[in-house]
Enzyme design. Structure first.
Site, mmCIF file in Angstrom:
data_model
loop_
_atom_site.group_PDB
_atom_site.id
_atom_site.type_symbol
_atom_site.label_atom_id
_atom_site.label_comp_id
_atom_site.label_asym_id
_atom_site.label_seq_id
_atom_site.Cartn_x
_atom_site.Cartn_y
_atom_site.Cartn_z
ATOM 1 N N ASN A 120 -10.705 37.656 31.191
ATOM 2 C CA ASN A 120 -12.064 37.397 30.717
ATOM 3 C C ASN A 120 -12.607 36.016 31.052
ATOM 4 O O ASN A 120 -13.193 35.348 30.206
ATOM 5 C CB ASN A 120 -12.124 37.626 29.199
ATOM 6 C CG ASN A 120 -11.812 39.058 28.854
ATOM 7 O OD1 ASN A 120 -12.621 39.949 29.032
ATOM 8 N ND2 ASN A 120 -10.593 39.285 28.398
ATOM 9 N N ASP A 167 -9.613 31.545 32.911
ATOM 10 C CA ASP A 167 -9.005 30.803 34.022
ATOM 11 C C ASP A 167 -10.081 30.285 34.967
ATOM 12 O O ASP A 167 -10.025 29.137 35.423
ATOM 13 C CB ASP A 167 -8.020 31.694 34.783
ATOM 14 C CG ASP A 167 -6.824 32.092 33.924
ATOM 15 O OD1 ASP A 167 -6.542 31.370 32.964
ATOM 16 O OD2 ASP A 167 -6.207 33.121 34.222
ATOM 17 N N TYR A 170 -11.634 37.791 20.698
ATOM 18 C CA TYR A 170 -11.172 39.059 21.251
ATOM 19 C C TYR A 170 -11.546 40.143 20.230
ATOM 20 O O TYR A 170 -12.714 40.318 19.930
ATOM 21 C CB TYR A 170 -9.667 38.998 21.514
ATOM 22 C CG TYR A 170 -9.258 37.899 22.469
ATOM 23 C CD1 TYR A 170 -9.644 37.931 23.807
ATOM 24 C CD2 TYR A 170 -8.475 36.828 22.045
ATOM 25 C CE1 TYR A 170 -9.261 36.919 24.696
ATOM 26 C CE2 TYR A 170 -8.095 35.811 22.915
ATOM 27 C CZ TYR A 170 -8.495 35.863 24.237
ATOM 28 O OH TYR A 170 -8.123 34.866 25.103
ATOM 29 N N GLN A 204 -22.060 27.492 31.558
ATOM 30 C CA GLN A 204 -21.126 26.564 30.913
ATOM 31 C C GLN A 204 -21.850 25.471 30.122
ATOM 32 O O GLN A 204 -21.458 25.196 28.979
ATOM 33 C CB GLN A 204 -20.178 25.962 31.946
ATOM 34 C CG GLN A 204 -19.092 26.939 32.381
ATOM 35 C CD GLN A 204 -17.971 26.279 33.162
ATOM 36 O OE1 GLN A 204 -18.187 25.276 33.839
ATOM 37 N NE2 GLN A 204 -16.786 26.835 33.086
ATOM 38 N N ARG A 231 -11.791 31.175 21.541
ATOM 39 C CA ARG A 231 -10.595 31.892 21.983
ATOM 40 C C ARG A 231 -10.129 31.305 23.305
ATOM 41 O O ARG A 231 -10.892 30.663 24.035
ATOM 42 C CB ARG A 231 -10.895 33.382 22.152
ATOM 43 C CG ARG A 231 -11.686 33.679 23.409
ATOM 44 C CD ARG A 231 -11.982 35.155 23.595
ATOM 45 N NE ARG A 231 -12.329 35.418 24.983
ATOM 46 C CZ ARG A 231 -13.160 36.374 25.382
ATOM 47 N NH1 ARG A 231 -13.743 37.164 24.505
ATOM 48 N NH2 ARG A 231 -13.399 36.562 26.673
ATOM 49 N N GLU A 268 -8.432 29.114 26.285
ATOM 50 C CA GLU A 268 -8.167 27.702 26.590
ATOM 51 C C GLU A 268 -9.447 26.889 26.780
ATOM 52 O O GLU A 268 -9.644 25.867 26.123
ATOM 53 C CB GLU A 268 -7.308 27.606 27.854
ATOM 54 C CG GLU A 268 -6.997 26.191 28.286
ATOM 55 C CD GLU A 268 -5.980 26.138 29.418
ATOM 56 O OE1 GLU A 268 -6.062 25.221 30.254
ATOM 57 O OE2 GLU A 268 -5.081 27.006 29.464
ATOM 58 N N SER A 294 -12.637 27.366 26.006
ATOM 59 C CA SER A 294 -13.529 27.228 24.850
ATOM 60 C C SER A 294 -12.890 26.398 23.741
ATOM 61 O O SER A 294 -13.590 25.729 22.978
ATOM 62 C CB SER A 294 -13.942 28.598 24.314
ATOM 63 O OG SER A 294 -12.831 29.316 23.810
#
Length: 365
Positions: A12, A15, A190, A252, A268, A270, A272
């Site tokens: 999602n 990465d 999630y 962003q 949720r 990394e 964010s």
């Protein structure tokens, strides 16, 4: 210098979010960047204007890989989150490294964690024994929350922009209804098992809340909860204090603005999490779940670093499905806010990730 960043979209867009921020910051700092990605579709809403100095390449495009392999090798090759670059590109990099010239660096950018091993492994060499890169050495780069790690991504002017941010103006421009006295809460998650309990708690709370729900999985999860419960009226039949606004996909910068606008942020993954820490508001993190429950240890390590008070720790446990504990009452002031601000102050006293990465590449650490 020329930097090549390799990214595989696994979950999602998280990465990709990290890699795009890194690529953009490198380009803003005057570096040339090629971002290799197997699915760049999310950049259409995440970064619709692109970034000068960043070239996005589809690494599933055979012709693009062959063309890039014929170009000069990058000075820095970043392998993000354990993905493996195409063998042709590694071979080009290895050949250039063997022929002398400017020092080249191969970096293995790892996932973010507050666990103790991060400090032990950050910066260590990892010799390559097979494949086209045999004979070269990678260096582990671990982002983290302490001075002994690689730090967190942070733009040089981030805190200045945060200080100038006008919440009311941003909400008006976004046509988000909001009235004085209404608590603002963002939801990026999630499908937490405690979501229905949270919605019920907010609906029954004496303080009115406007919940700003991000597009995608969070929105679908909230809609499923509402559908299954035929609405969200409190069990007592009293006034519903919860109003919900569903947001479109955000760029962003606008996602940062969302976090800055809210009194409490549910995040949720990394990218964010890091952005919520910079926001300085109370936050609740849903960590990426793993089948062997390894995420429980990872979450506890982060809560320890955070210095989470008992109420915030228990809320995280319930939100992340630790056991069957009920969801405690949430806070948007007091200890939760003090904890968030103290964490941000500690992080601001450390070098950011880009500064440390360039320091490592230059061979100074």
């Amino acid at each position: 210098m020329q930097w090549d960043i390799f990214c595989k979209v696994i979950d999602n867009h998280g990465d990709l979010g990290v890699c795009w921020r890194l690529a953009s910051q490198l380009a803003t700092a005057g570096e040339r960047v090629r971002l290799w990605i197997d699915d760049a579709s999310a950049l259409g809403w995440m970064a619709p204007s692109g970034q000068s100095g960043v070239r996005v390449i589809d690494w599933l495009d055979t012709a693009a890989v062959q063309s890039a392999a014929a170009e000069p090798a990058p000075d820095v090759l970043i392998e993000a989150f354990g993905c493996e670059p195409a063998p042709e590109l590694i071979a080009t990099f290895a050949e250039a490294s063997a022929n002398g010239g400017p020092r080249r660096a191969w970096i293995n950018l790892e996932y973010l964690s507050a666990e103790p091993y991060v400090e032990r492994l950050h910066g260590l060499p990892s010799p390559v024994f097979k494949g086209p890169g045999a004979g070269l050495t990678k260096r582990f780069f671990y982002p983290g929350f302490t001075p002994a790690t690689g730090g967190l991504l942070r733009e040089p002017d981030l805190m200045e922009r945060r200080a100038r941010f006008d919440r009311r103006q941003w909400l008006q421009e976004r046509q988000i209804p909001w009235r004085d006295g209404e608590r603002l809460v963002s939801l990026f998650c999630y499908e937490p098992g405690a979501l229905a309990a949270l919605l019920g708690q907010l609906a029954a709370d004496p303080v009115p809340t406007r919940l700003l729900v991000t597009a995608g999985r969070a929105a679908r999860a909230v809609q499923a909860c509402i559908s299954s419960q035929n609405g969200l009226m409190p069990a007592s039949g009293g006034r519903n204090a919860l109003s919900i606004s569903y947001l479109p996909y955000l760029t962003q910068p606008d996602f940062d603005h969302l976090l800055w606008a809210c009194d409490l942020n549910f995040v949720r993954g990394e990218d964010s999490l890091v952005r919520a820490l910079w926001a300085g508001a109370p936050l609740v993190w849903q960590i990426y779940p793993q089948d062997d429950d390894a995420h429980h240890v990872k979450l506890e390590a982060w809560l320890d670093w955070l210095g989470a008070p008992p109420s915030l720790r228990l809320f995280h446990h319930a939100w992340n499905g630790f056991g069957n504990a009920p969801l405690p009452a949430l806070e948007t002031h007091g200890l939760w806010r003090e904890t968030a601000l103290a964490a941000r102050t500690r992080l601001l006293a450390q070098d950011d990730l880009l500064a440390q990465l360039r320091h490592l590449v230059a061979g100074k650490s």
